[in-house]
Scaffold this active site. Structure first.
Site, PDB file in Angstrom:
ATOM      1  N   PHE A 237       0.835  -1.209   0.000  1.00 49.44           N
ATOM      2  CA  PHE A 237       0.000   0.000   0.000  1.00 49.44           C
ATOM      3  C   PHE A 237       0.866   1.254   0.000  1.00 49.44           C
ATOM      4  CE2 PHE A 237      -2.141  -3.373   2.545  1.00 49.44           C
ATOM      5  CZ  PHE A 237      -2.965  -3.820   1.523  1.00 49.44           C
ATOM      6  N   GLY A 464      -0.006  -9.063  -3.609  1.00 45.29           N
ATOM      7  CA  GLY A 464      -1.410  -9.386  -3.377  1.00 45.29           C
ATOM      8  C   GLY A 464      -2.253  -8.965  -4.556  1.00 45.29           C
ATOM      9  N   THR A 465      -1.567  -8.387  -5.526  1.00 46.27           N
ATOM     10  CA  THR A 465      -2.215  -7.800  -6.685  1.00 46.27           C
ATOM     11  C   THR A 465      -2.620  -8.838  -7.710  1.00 46.27           C
ATOM     12  OG1 THR A 465       0.084  -7.377  -7.189  1.00 46.27           O
ATOM     13  CG2 THR A 465      -1.233  -5.514  -6.530  1.00 46.27           C
ATOM     14  N   THR A 631      -9.260 -11.384  -9.837  1.00 52.34           N
ATOM     15  CA  THR A 631      -8.293 -10.608  -9.050  1.00 52.34           C
ATOM     16  C   THR A 631      -8.540  -9.109  -9.209  1.00 52.34           C
ATOM     17  OG1 THR A 631      -6.662 -10.751 -10.827  1.00 52.34           O
ATOM     18  CG2 THR A 631      -6.528 -12.396  -9.094  1.00 52.34           C
ATOM     19  N   GLN A 635      -9.148  -6.430  -6.150  1.00 50.70           N
ATOM     20  CA  GLN A 635      -8.402  -5.187  -5.977  1.00 50.70           C
ATOM     21  C   GLN A 635      -9.363  -4.014  -5.800  1.00 50.70           C
ATOM     22  OE1 GLN A 635      -4.945  -5.477  -5.526  1.00 50.70           O
ATOM     23  NE2 GLN A 635      -4.452  -4.461  -7.407  1.00 50.70           N
ATOM     24  N   LYS A 698      -5.637  -1.113 -18.288  1.00 50.69           N
ATOM     25  CA  LYS A 698      -5.162  -0.042 -17.407  1.00 50.69           C
ATOM     26  C   LYS A 698      -5.170  -0.527 -15.959  1.00 50.69           C
ATOM     27  CE  LYS A 698      -8.159   2.900 -19.318  1.00 50.69           C
ATOM     28  NZ  LYS A 698      -8.850   4.121 -19.830  1.00 50.69           N
ATOM     29  N   GLY A 701      -5.398  -1.069  -9.185  1.00 41.40           N
ATOM     30  CA  GLY A 701      -5.081  -1.233  -7.762  1.00 41.40           C
ATOM     31  C   GLY A 701      -5.486  -0.073  -6.874  1.00 41.40           C
ATOM     32  N   GLU A 702      -5.526   1.123  -7.420  1.00 42.53           N
ATOM     33  CA  GLU A 702      -5.848   2.282  -6.588  1.00 42.53           C
ATOM     34  C   GLU A 702      -7.182   2.929  -6.943  1.00 42.53           C
ATOM     35  OE1 GLU A 702      -1.533   4.052  -5.609  1.00 42.53           O
ATOM     36  OE2 GLU A 702      -1.829   3.241  -7.604  1.00 42.53           O
TER      37      GLU A 702
END
Ligand code: FES
Ligand code: FES
Lengths: 743, 204
Positions: A237, A464-465, A631, A635, A698, A701-702
């Site tokens: 993170f 973890g991605t 996954t 996320q 693209k 994750g965030e």
């Protein structure tokens, strides 16, 4: 294969406890244990430090202080991303924030090291420090550096003041966000094994190349002597983008003692030593026509920084691309304090920035008496409003419409504090999401072996991605292999260099590079086969070749990959692929590349206690093409839940006398737990962004965090009519605004 | 079994002051509170000498090298260290190894392994009930312990009617009962789904 909801290939190892993290290796025998001693003052200097008692404590091998550390390199500020810079530790007698390491105790067991740590006798000359952000806000200054060495801190378009002053409807509010912490579940840990001049470094790190560069320049040794190993990372993170004290201290101790040494920060130490998001005060001004069209937007951010080491969170930067308006202004200002330096925490910038801006948009919608979804649709820009370039693949409006439909937004209470279910005041809220899509140089190699299996290698990490899994899918797709014949090996500095996991760029950087590597490998294999008189494909035109089921087919002829490789390349055949830097990719000049989303939340607020409960939440996202549906969704929901934490729970409290974070543990720094999280779902629209990369994908994750907290905050307002602008929204801030208790 | 049987080995104290140089010879001869103990872990007897201050967690991880059990906080605040002791879930960081000589300890390594996973482990993979995997062994041990508590009819804060078992395993029950296990990756919805898959597949 690409896009399918394949189970994580590293899943069985993880659920069986067989995935080994940095602290869990015994290849070189039993390591010694290091325990970090932190400063108990916030500002001042060490006047005396006596290690004799600690050294006499049973099992102790070494006590290191600033008197004992070898020469260390200084951070090279010309390196734009700080994660690659040197990280000197125990380098001076002065203390620059509470908890800063002042000694390392190394002992045979963890218990012995921990018991000896308080025996290090330290006298300090304390000085008056500045720890109170609100009280020091008037000291804010304009930094003269660029954010990450490339993004300007201030922008202006048109004439904001004139545009705002003449707008018929205006919002001018200030929002504050607290200190927040990454706090991955795996503590920051490092195990260093010396081998002559070489160091094997097991470290929990998001970017292998940065860890190697930072250690090498701190220790002033050849980077080739450092061998990073980090196959599994227990979350980062942002806080593991760079290595911290534990790594350099373990390396010093291992070299001095010529023994393996491991150091993990305690959970309490992690609060002071890694991953704090700056606290901020954000003034947002919106000027609009009565039909909702914005004429002026200003987002001015003031945040804390450590006095000696600057960090600028890019809090206002996505505001530059979010909504159309002719007159605009963004600014970042810093308040120097004697607190830990800020670091990138998941969705640096957007997480606090959209909390403020998307709350302000909600306030504007109420002022206009307009549906907040409709308000956002009316302000959809045709071109990037600051850069004037077209967007690539912008689908914010589709996310808003699809999310509203799926969530049942039409049944929302249009008036605040108008829906009651028993003791619960119920409210709906929404917010938009946007996050820049980034790209960075990354190499990945793929090797086909004589047994017909493929091995993919990169120093890329899986924090973890899902990196292991998506690379498996891309290789399976690129070589026509079943996924169980692909093995992915990550997280070693011997492998081709990537930019690691961060900025939501890891998946697309590494998958694009692997896709190209597979292309190059296919060409090699076809050339080999068509030149090989023993091959069934000899002399055939490779243009029509298809790689399927572990073989190559041209017309009616076919041969297995293992036959081609075994005959011609008994040791296997390899190819490498590469992803370029943004600066070398013209699409980043010609287009504005982002991913998008829309969040919808329903909350219940207890009419008597103001307890806030999330009832359900939905995010609809546009991220180009999805690499793995399972996954990617994980996320996104993980990010959304971070948004819930930011809206309702997470807050570091500072002791104004010492600068210590008083709630520095997981009982007092509240993060979402099972009971806080009800139904949360994420939907991704089908898509393909051909400007982003050859895969059309693209980052995800965030994106899930971006705007998520604002949707919850806006739902709290809708439920209660109480607007809290000081995050997190805790019950004591809501309660005074609630109507009197029922009789 | 008494502690005397276990062979208490309090070493004699003697001591010469170490120098103030940075690297000193370790002193192993001072009063070290060491006990020889036998633990039953995953069905195996394990004999070892431990410093009496050693938590069960550190004994598993650092002495028996069963590092599947994770340390997230060492303070009973995260659940990463959850193991089963005599079938009940506990935080292994909050208890000392020397207190568990007569107990049956089961860690994640004793649940199942790739190719032969426990149903809860398999459901976590299927439902993607994790990301980084660091909280996961604790979540899984906790889930196994929690399902046994449900079977035993133990109520929770989320139980509307505590007087008439059996208690239905609603999502609220799962969330309430699993709240001692933090997942910073926030895989919570998928963890709940995994536990539901297991509970629905079990004979009632
Ligand atoms: S390590 Fe035991 S509860 Fe966190
Ligand atoms: S899977 Fe990462 S903390 Fe739960």
């Amino acid at each position: 294969m690409i896009g399918q909801a394949l189970d994580r290939v590293d899943g069985p190892a993880k659920v069986a406890g067989q995935a080994t993290y940095a602290y869990e290796h015994w290849d070189d025998g039993q390591p010694l244990y290091g325990f970090v001693v932190g400063a108990t003052i916030g500002t001042g200097r060490i006047t005396r430090i006596d290690t004799a008692r600690a050294e006499r404590s049973p099992g102790v091998h070494m006590v290191m202080t600033h008197h004992d550390t070898p020469a260390q390199g200084a951070p090279d500020l010309s390196i734009p991303f700080e994660y690659w810079r040197a990280f000197p530790v125990l380098s001076r007698a002065d203390v620059r924030h509470y908890g800063e390491p002042v000694a390392l105790v190394v002992a045979a067991t963890f218990e012995q090291a921990r018991a000896a740590a308080p025996l290090v006798d330290i006298e300090y000359a304390g000085e008056a420090g500045s720890y109170d952000f609100a009280a020091c806000r008037h000291q804010a200054y304009a930094p003269d550096s660029l954010i990450y060495g490339m993004i300007p801190t201030d922008t202006a378009v048109g004439d904001f003041d004139a545009g705002f002053d003449t707008a018929p409807v205006r919002i001018d509010e200030r929002y504050t966000t607290p200190y927040e912490f990454s706090q991955p579940m795996e503590p920051h840990a490092c195990l260093v094994e010396p081998h002559g001049e070489d160091l094997i470094v097991h470290v929990s790190s998001q970017i292998v190349d940065a860890a190697r560069a930072s250690i090498a320049s701190t220790l002033q040794i050849d980077p080739e002597r450092i061998h990073i190993v980090t196959p599994y990372v227990g979350g980062g993170f942002g806080s593991k983008l760079r290595i911290h004290h534990e790594t350099i201290l373990a390396a010093f101790a291992a070299r001095a003692l010529n023994r393996p040494v491991k150091v993990a920060l305690t959970r309490q130490q992690i609060f002071h030593l890694t991953g704090v998001r700056p606290t901020s005060s954000q003034r947002v001004r919106l000027g609009a026509e009565r039909d909702g069209r914005l004429v002026a937007i200003a987002h001015e951010v003031t945040m804390h920084t450590n006095r000696h080491e600057e960090y600028i969170e890019p809090t206002a930067t996505t505001t530059r691309s979010l909504y159309a308006a002719p007159h605009r202004l963004t600014r970042h200002r810093l308040v120097p304090l004697d607190l830990p330096r800020g670091e990138d925490v998941r969705a640096p910038g957007e997480a606090p920035g959209l909390l403020a801006v998307e709350s302000a948009m909600d306030e504007l919608a109420y002022a206009l008496e307009m549906d907040p979804v409709e308000l956002r649709i009316r302000n959809e820009p045709e071109l990037d409003p600051e850069r004037g370039v077209p967007f690539s693949d912008r689908h914010l409006v589709e996310c808003l419409r699809d999310g509203a439909r799926r969530f049942g937004w039409e049944s929302r209470p249009a008036q605040a504090a108008s829906l009651r279910e028993g003791r619960w005041m119920v409210g709906y809220g929404m917010a938009a999401a946007i996050r820049g899509h980034l790209q960075a140089p990354t190499k990945v190699a793929v090797r086909l072996q004589a047994d017909g299996t493929a091995v993919v290698r990169s120093d890329m990490t899986d924090i973890g991605t899902g990196t292991y899994t998506i690379l498996t899918q891309v290789a399976a797709d690129g070589l026509g292999l079943p996924p169980d014949r692909v093995r992915v090996e990550l997280g070693r500095s011997e492998f081709p260099v990537s930019m690691g996991s961060g900025g939501s760029w890891g998946a697309t950087n590494s998958c694009t590079a692997l896709h190209r590597a597979c292309e190059a490998l296919r060409e090699k294999l076809l050339a080999t086969a068509s030149n090989d008189a023993r091959s069934a494909l000899h002399g055939l035109d490779p243009a029509g070749a298809a790689f399927v089921d572990g073989g190559v087919r041209i017309g009616g002829a076919s041969e297995t990959l293992s036959e081609i490789v075994a005959r011609n390349h008994p040791d296997g055949v390899e190819a490498e692929g590469e992803t370029l830097a943004m600066t070398d990719d013209p699409n980043y000049q010609d287009y504005a590349l982002h991913s998008y989303g829309a969040h919808f939340a329903e909350v219940g607020v207890d009419a008597d206690t103001a307890e806030i409960r999330l009832r359900r939440m939905l995010g609809v996202f546009s991220v180009g093409r999805v690499l793995n549906a399972k996954t990617a969704r994980s996320q996104l929901i993980g990010g959304m839940i971070w948004g819930v934490g930011a809206a309702l729970e997470e807050e570091g409290a500072v002791d104004p006398r010492s600068g210590a974070f008083v709630n520095r543990d997981l009982a007092q720094y509240l993060v979402p737990v099972h009971a806080d999280i009800s139904e949360v779902d994420a939907v991704v629209l089908d898509g393909f962004d051909d400007k982003a990369n050859v895969l059309g994908a693209k980052g995800v994750g965030e994106l899930g965090i971006c705007g998520a907290g604002a949707a919850v905050a806006n739902a709290v307002f809708n439920a209660t009519g109480v607007r809290v602008r000081d995050f997190p929204i805790t019950l004591e801030k809501v309660l005074p605004g609630l109507p009197p208790m029922d009789d | 079994m008494s502690e005397a049987d276990a062979g208490t080995t309090w070493a004699a104290s003697s001591g010469v002051a170490g120098g103030t140089s940075t690297a000193v010879e370790p002193r192993r001869d001072e009063a070290l509170p060491v006990l020889a103990i036998t633990l039953n872990v995953n069905g195996r007897e394990r004999r070892l000498e431990v410093d009496t201050r050693t938590s069960l967690l550190d004994t598993l991880r650092e002495h028996l090298r069963l590092s599947g059990t994770k340390k997230g906080c060492d303070h009973g605040q995260c659940g990463a260290c959850t193991v089963l002791v005599n079938g009940r879930r506990i935080y292994s960081c909050l208890t000392l190894a020397v207190m568990h000589e007569d107990d049956e300890i089961v860690t994640i390594e004793g649940m199942g392994e790739p190719g032969d996973l426990h149903p809860v482990q398999a459901a976590f993979v299927e439902c993607d009930g994790f990301q980084c995997g660091y909280c996961t062994p604790g979540q899984i041990c906790s889930a196994v312990g929690m399902l046994a508590e449900m079977d035993a009819g133990w109520p929770s804060h989320a139980t509307a009617d505590v007087s008439s078992p059996p208690i239905a395993l609603s999502d609220e029950e799962i969330r309430e009962r699993m709240s001692g296990n933090i997942c910073r990756c926030a895989a919570y919805p998928n963890i709940v789904a995994a536990i539901r898959v297991v509970s629905e597949g079990r004979p009632g």
